[in-house]
Write a protein that holds these residues in place. Structure first.
Motif, PDB file in Angstrom:
ATOM      1  N   TYR A 171      16.378  -4.791  40.109  1.00  0.00           N
ATOM      2  CA  TYR A 171      15.990  -5.422  38.845  1.00  0.00           C
ATOM      3  C   TYR A 171      15.069  -4.548  37.990  1.00  0.00           C
ATOM      4  O   TYR A 171      14.475  -5.026  37.021  1.00  0.00           O
ATOM      5  N   GLY A 210      23.324  -8.944  40.166  1.00  0.00           N
ATOM      6  CA  GLY A 210      22.403  -9.323  39.106  1.00  0.00           C
ATOM      7  C   GLY A 210      22.002 -10.781  39.151  1.00  0.00           C
ATOM      8  O   GLY A 210      21.213 -11.241  38.324  1.00  0.00           O
ATOM      9  N   HIS A 233      16.840   0.438  29.947  1.00  0.00           N
ATOM     10  CA  HIS A 233      18.268   0.734  30.082  1.00  0.00           C
ATOM     11  C   HIS A 233      18.895   0.008  31.277  1.00  0.00           C
ATOM     12  O   HIS A 233      19.965   0.387  31.731  1.00  0.00           O
ATOM     13  N   GLN A 234      18.202  -0.991  31.803  1.00  0.00           N
ATOM     14  CA  GLN A 234      18.673  -1.698  32.997  1.00  0.00           C
ATOM     15  C   GLN A 234      19.003  -0.700  34.119  1.00  0.00           C
ATOM     16  O   GLN A 234      20.025  -0.780  34.782  1.00  0.00           O
ATOM     17  N   GLU A 235      18.067   0.233  34.332  1.00  0.00           N
ATOM     18  CA  GLU A 235      18.301   1.316  35.288  1.00  0.00           C
ATOM     19  C   GLU A 235      18.549   0.821  36.705  1.00  0.00           C
ATOM     20  O   GLU A 235      19.270   1.448  37.472  1.00  0.00           O
ATOM     21  N   GLY A 236      17.974  -0.320  37.044  1.00  0.00           N
ATOM     22  CA  GLY A 236      18.074  -0.816  38.406  1.00  0.00           C
ATOM     23  C   GLY A 236      19.492  -1.015  38.891  1.00  0.00           C
ATOM     24  O   GLY A 236      19.815  -0.741  40.045  1.00  0.00           O
ATOM     25  N   LYS A 237      20.373  -1.477  38.006  1.00  0.00           N
ATOM     26  CA  LYS A 237      21.739  -1.766  38.447  1.00  0.00           C
ATOM     27  C   LYS A 237      22.532  -0.504  38.748  1.00  0.00           C
ATOM     28  O   LYS A 237      23.624  -0.574  39.318  1.00  0.00           O
ATOM     29  N   ASP A 251      13.982  -2.417  35.089  1.00  0.00           N
ATOM     30  CA  ASP A 251      14.494  -2.330  33.720  1.00  0.00           C
ATOM     31  C   ASP A 251      13.404  -1.750  32.825  1.00  0.00           C
ATOM     32  O   ASP A 251      12.495  -2.453  32.393  1.00  0.00           O
ATOM     33  N   ASP A 252      13.511  -0.454  32.564  1.00  0.00           N
ATOM     34  CA  ASP A 252      12.576   0.202  31.659  1.00  0.00           C
ATOM     35  C   ASP A 252      13.246   0.499  30.321  1.00  0.00           C
ATOM     36  O   ASP A 252      12.930   1.474  29.646  1.00  0.00           O
TER      37      ASP A 252
END
Length: 281
Positions: A131, A22, A136-140, A133-134
């Motif tokens: 990165y 992150g 819910h910080q989906e990327g992580k 992020d829609d």
């Protein structure tokens, strides 16, 4: 034994990289791979000494960190920054070709441009997938799928192929791959992706769509195998065994990320087209 030792060391190094993904650590590490991968590709196709043409490619290799800075500091959309710098690289090569009166064979020049664009854009996509992020910080969570799709498929395709593989998949490109191993890798990857979705639902309180994760697992498995065969075809065409020696016993960076590049490209396209709502509701 050397392959195992290298794999263990690489895994131990990547664990803290993922933990700090992150932060700026992630784009810096991916940029390092991008720089090495571009150099490997230039050597493979015999363009590393054509400095007028290779210098723009080497500069373009820094796109992962450049686009990250543009996103974080200037709020420039990732897709826009990738398009802008890709276009600049493409037109720079055209201008150089014109100034050199097309000294370089057209086929060789455009092969280099296409391959460098593919490698660098795919690696840059890996940075930006992290990165996403829609809300819910989906990327992580989903950036790991790019790697899982390659690793699970390769592992299960290898063992299933050794166990019951009889039908060559692409004997002229990669003689050891079998249809049975390929199918086994697809099924196993679907199950692994579905299992990962279940973990996200049960342990991270994310409403992950298990069905669509399984479908994405099948897609990534197929695409990753094509990416692997594509890279093997390039090496066979240019008469090299490995792209490099960055990973002792494994080859170069491109030898290790060929499937990952294909998966990252597809993930970025899927996100651009549909977002991530169909994966995490």
């Amino acid at each position: 034994m050397l392959r195992i030792i290298t794999g263990v060391i690489a895994g131990l190094i990547m664990i803290p990289v993922c933990i700090f993904s992150g932060t700026i650590v992630w784009p810096l590490v991916i940029t390092m791979f991008s720089v090495i991968a571009v150099e490997e590709m230039l050597h493979c196709i015999g363009m590393h000494k054509e400095h007028a043409f290779s210098i723009p490619a080497r500069i373009f290799a820094f796109l992962p960190i450049i686009s990250y800075v543009f996103l974080m500091e200037l709020a420039v959309n990732a897709f826009r920054s990738i398009f802008i710098f890709s276009a600049l690289f493409f037109f720079a090569e055209q201008i150089i070709a014109m100034l050199n009166k097309n000294r370089l064979h057209t086929e060789k020049l455009y092969s280099m441009i296409a391959l460098i664009l593919y490698v660098v854009i795919a690696l840059t996509a890996i940075v930006h997938i992290r990165y996403i992020d829609d809300g819910h910080q989906e990327g992580k969570y989903i950036y790991l799928l790019v790697f899982f799709g390659a690793w699970f498929t390769d592992t299960f395709a290898y063992f299933i192929g050794r166990w019951m593989g009889k039908t060559p998949l692409a004997p002229e490109i990669s003689p050891k791959k079998t249809v049975e191993g390929s199918i086994g890798g697809i099924v196993a990857n679907m199950l692994c992706f579905a299992g990962y979705a279940w973990i996200l639902r049960s342990q991270f309180d994310l409403n992950a769509n298990i069905l669509f994760f399984a479908i994405l697992g099948a897609l990534f498995s197929v695409v990753g195998q094509f990416g692997d065969l594509f890279a093997s075809g390039i090496k066979r065409h240019y008469g090299v065994k490995d792209f490099g020696k960055f990973f002792p016993g494994h080859g170069g960076v491109l030898d290790r990320v060929d499937s990952i590049l294909a998966n990252a490209s597809v993930m970025f396209f899927v996100y651009a087209s549909f977002g991530v709502d169909f994966l995490i509701l």
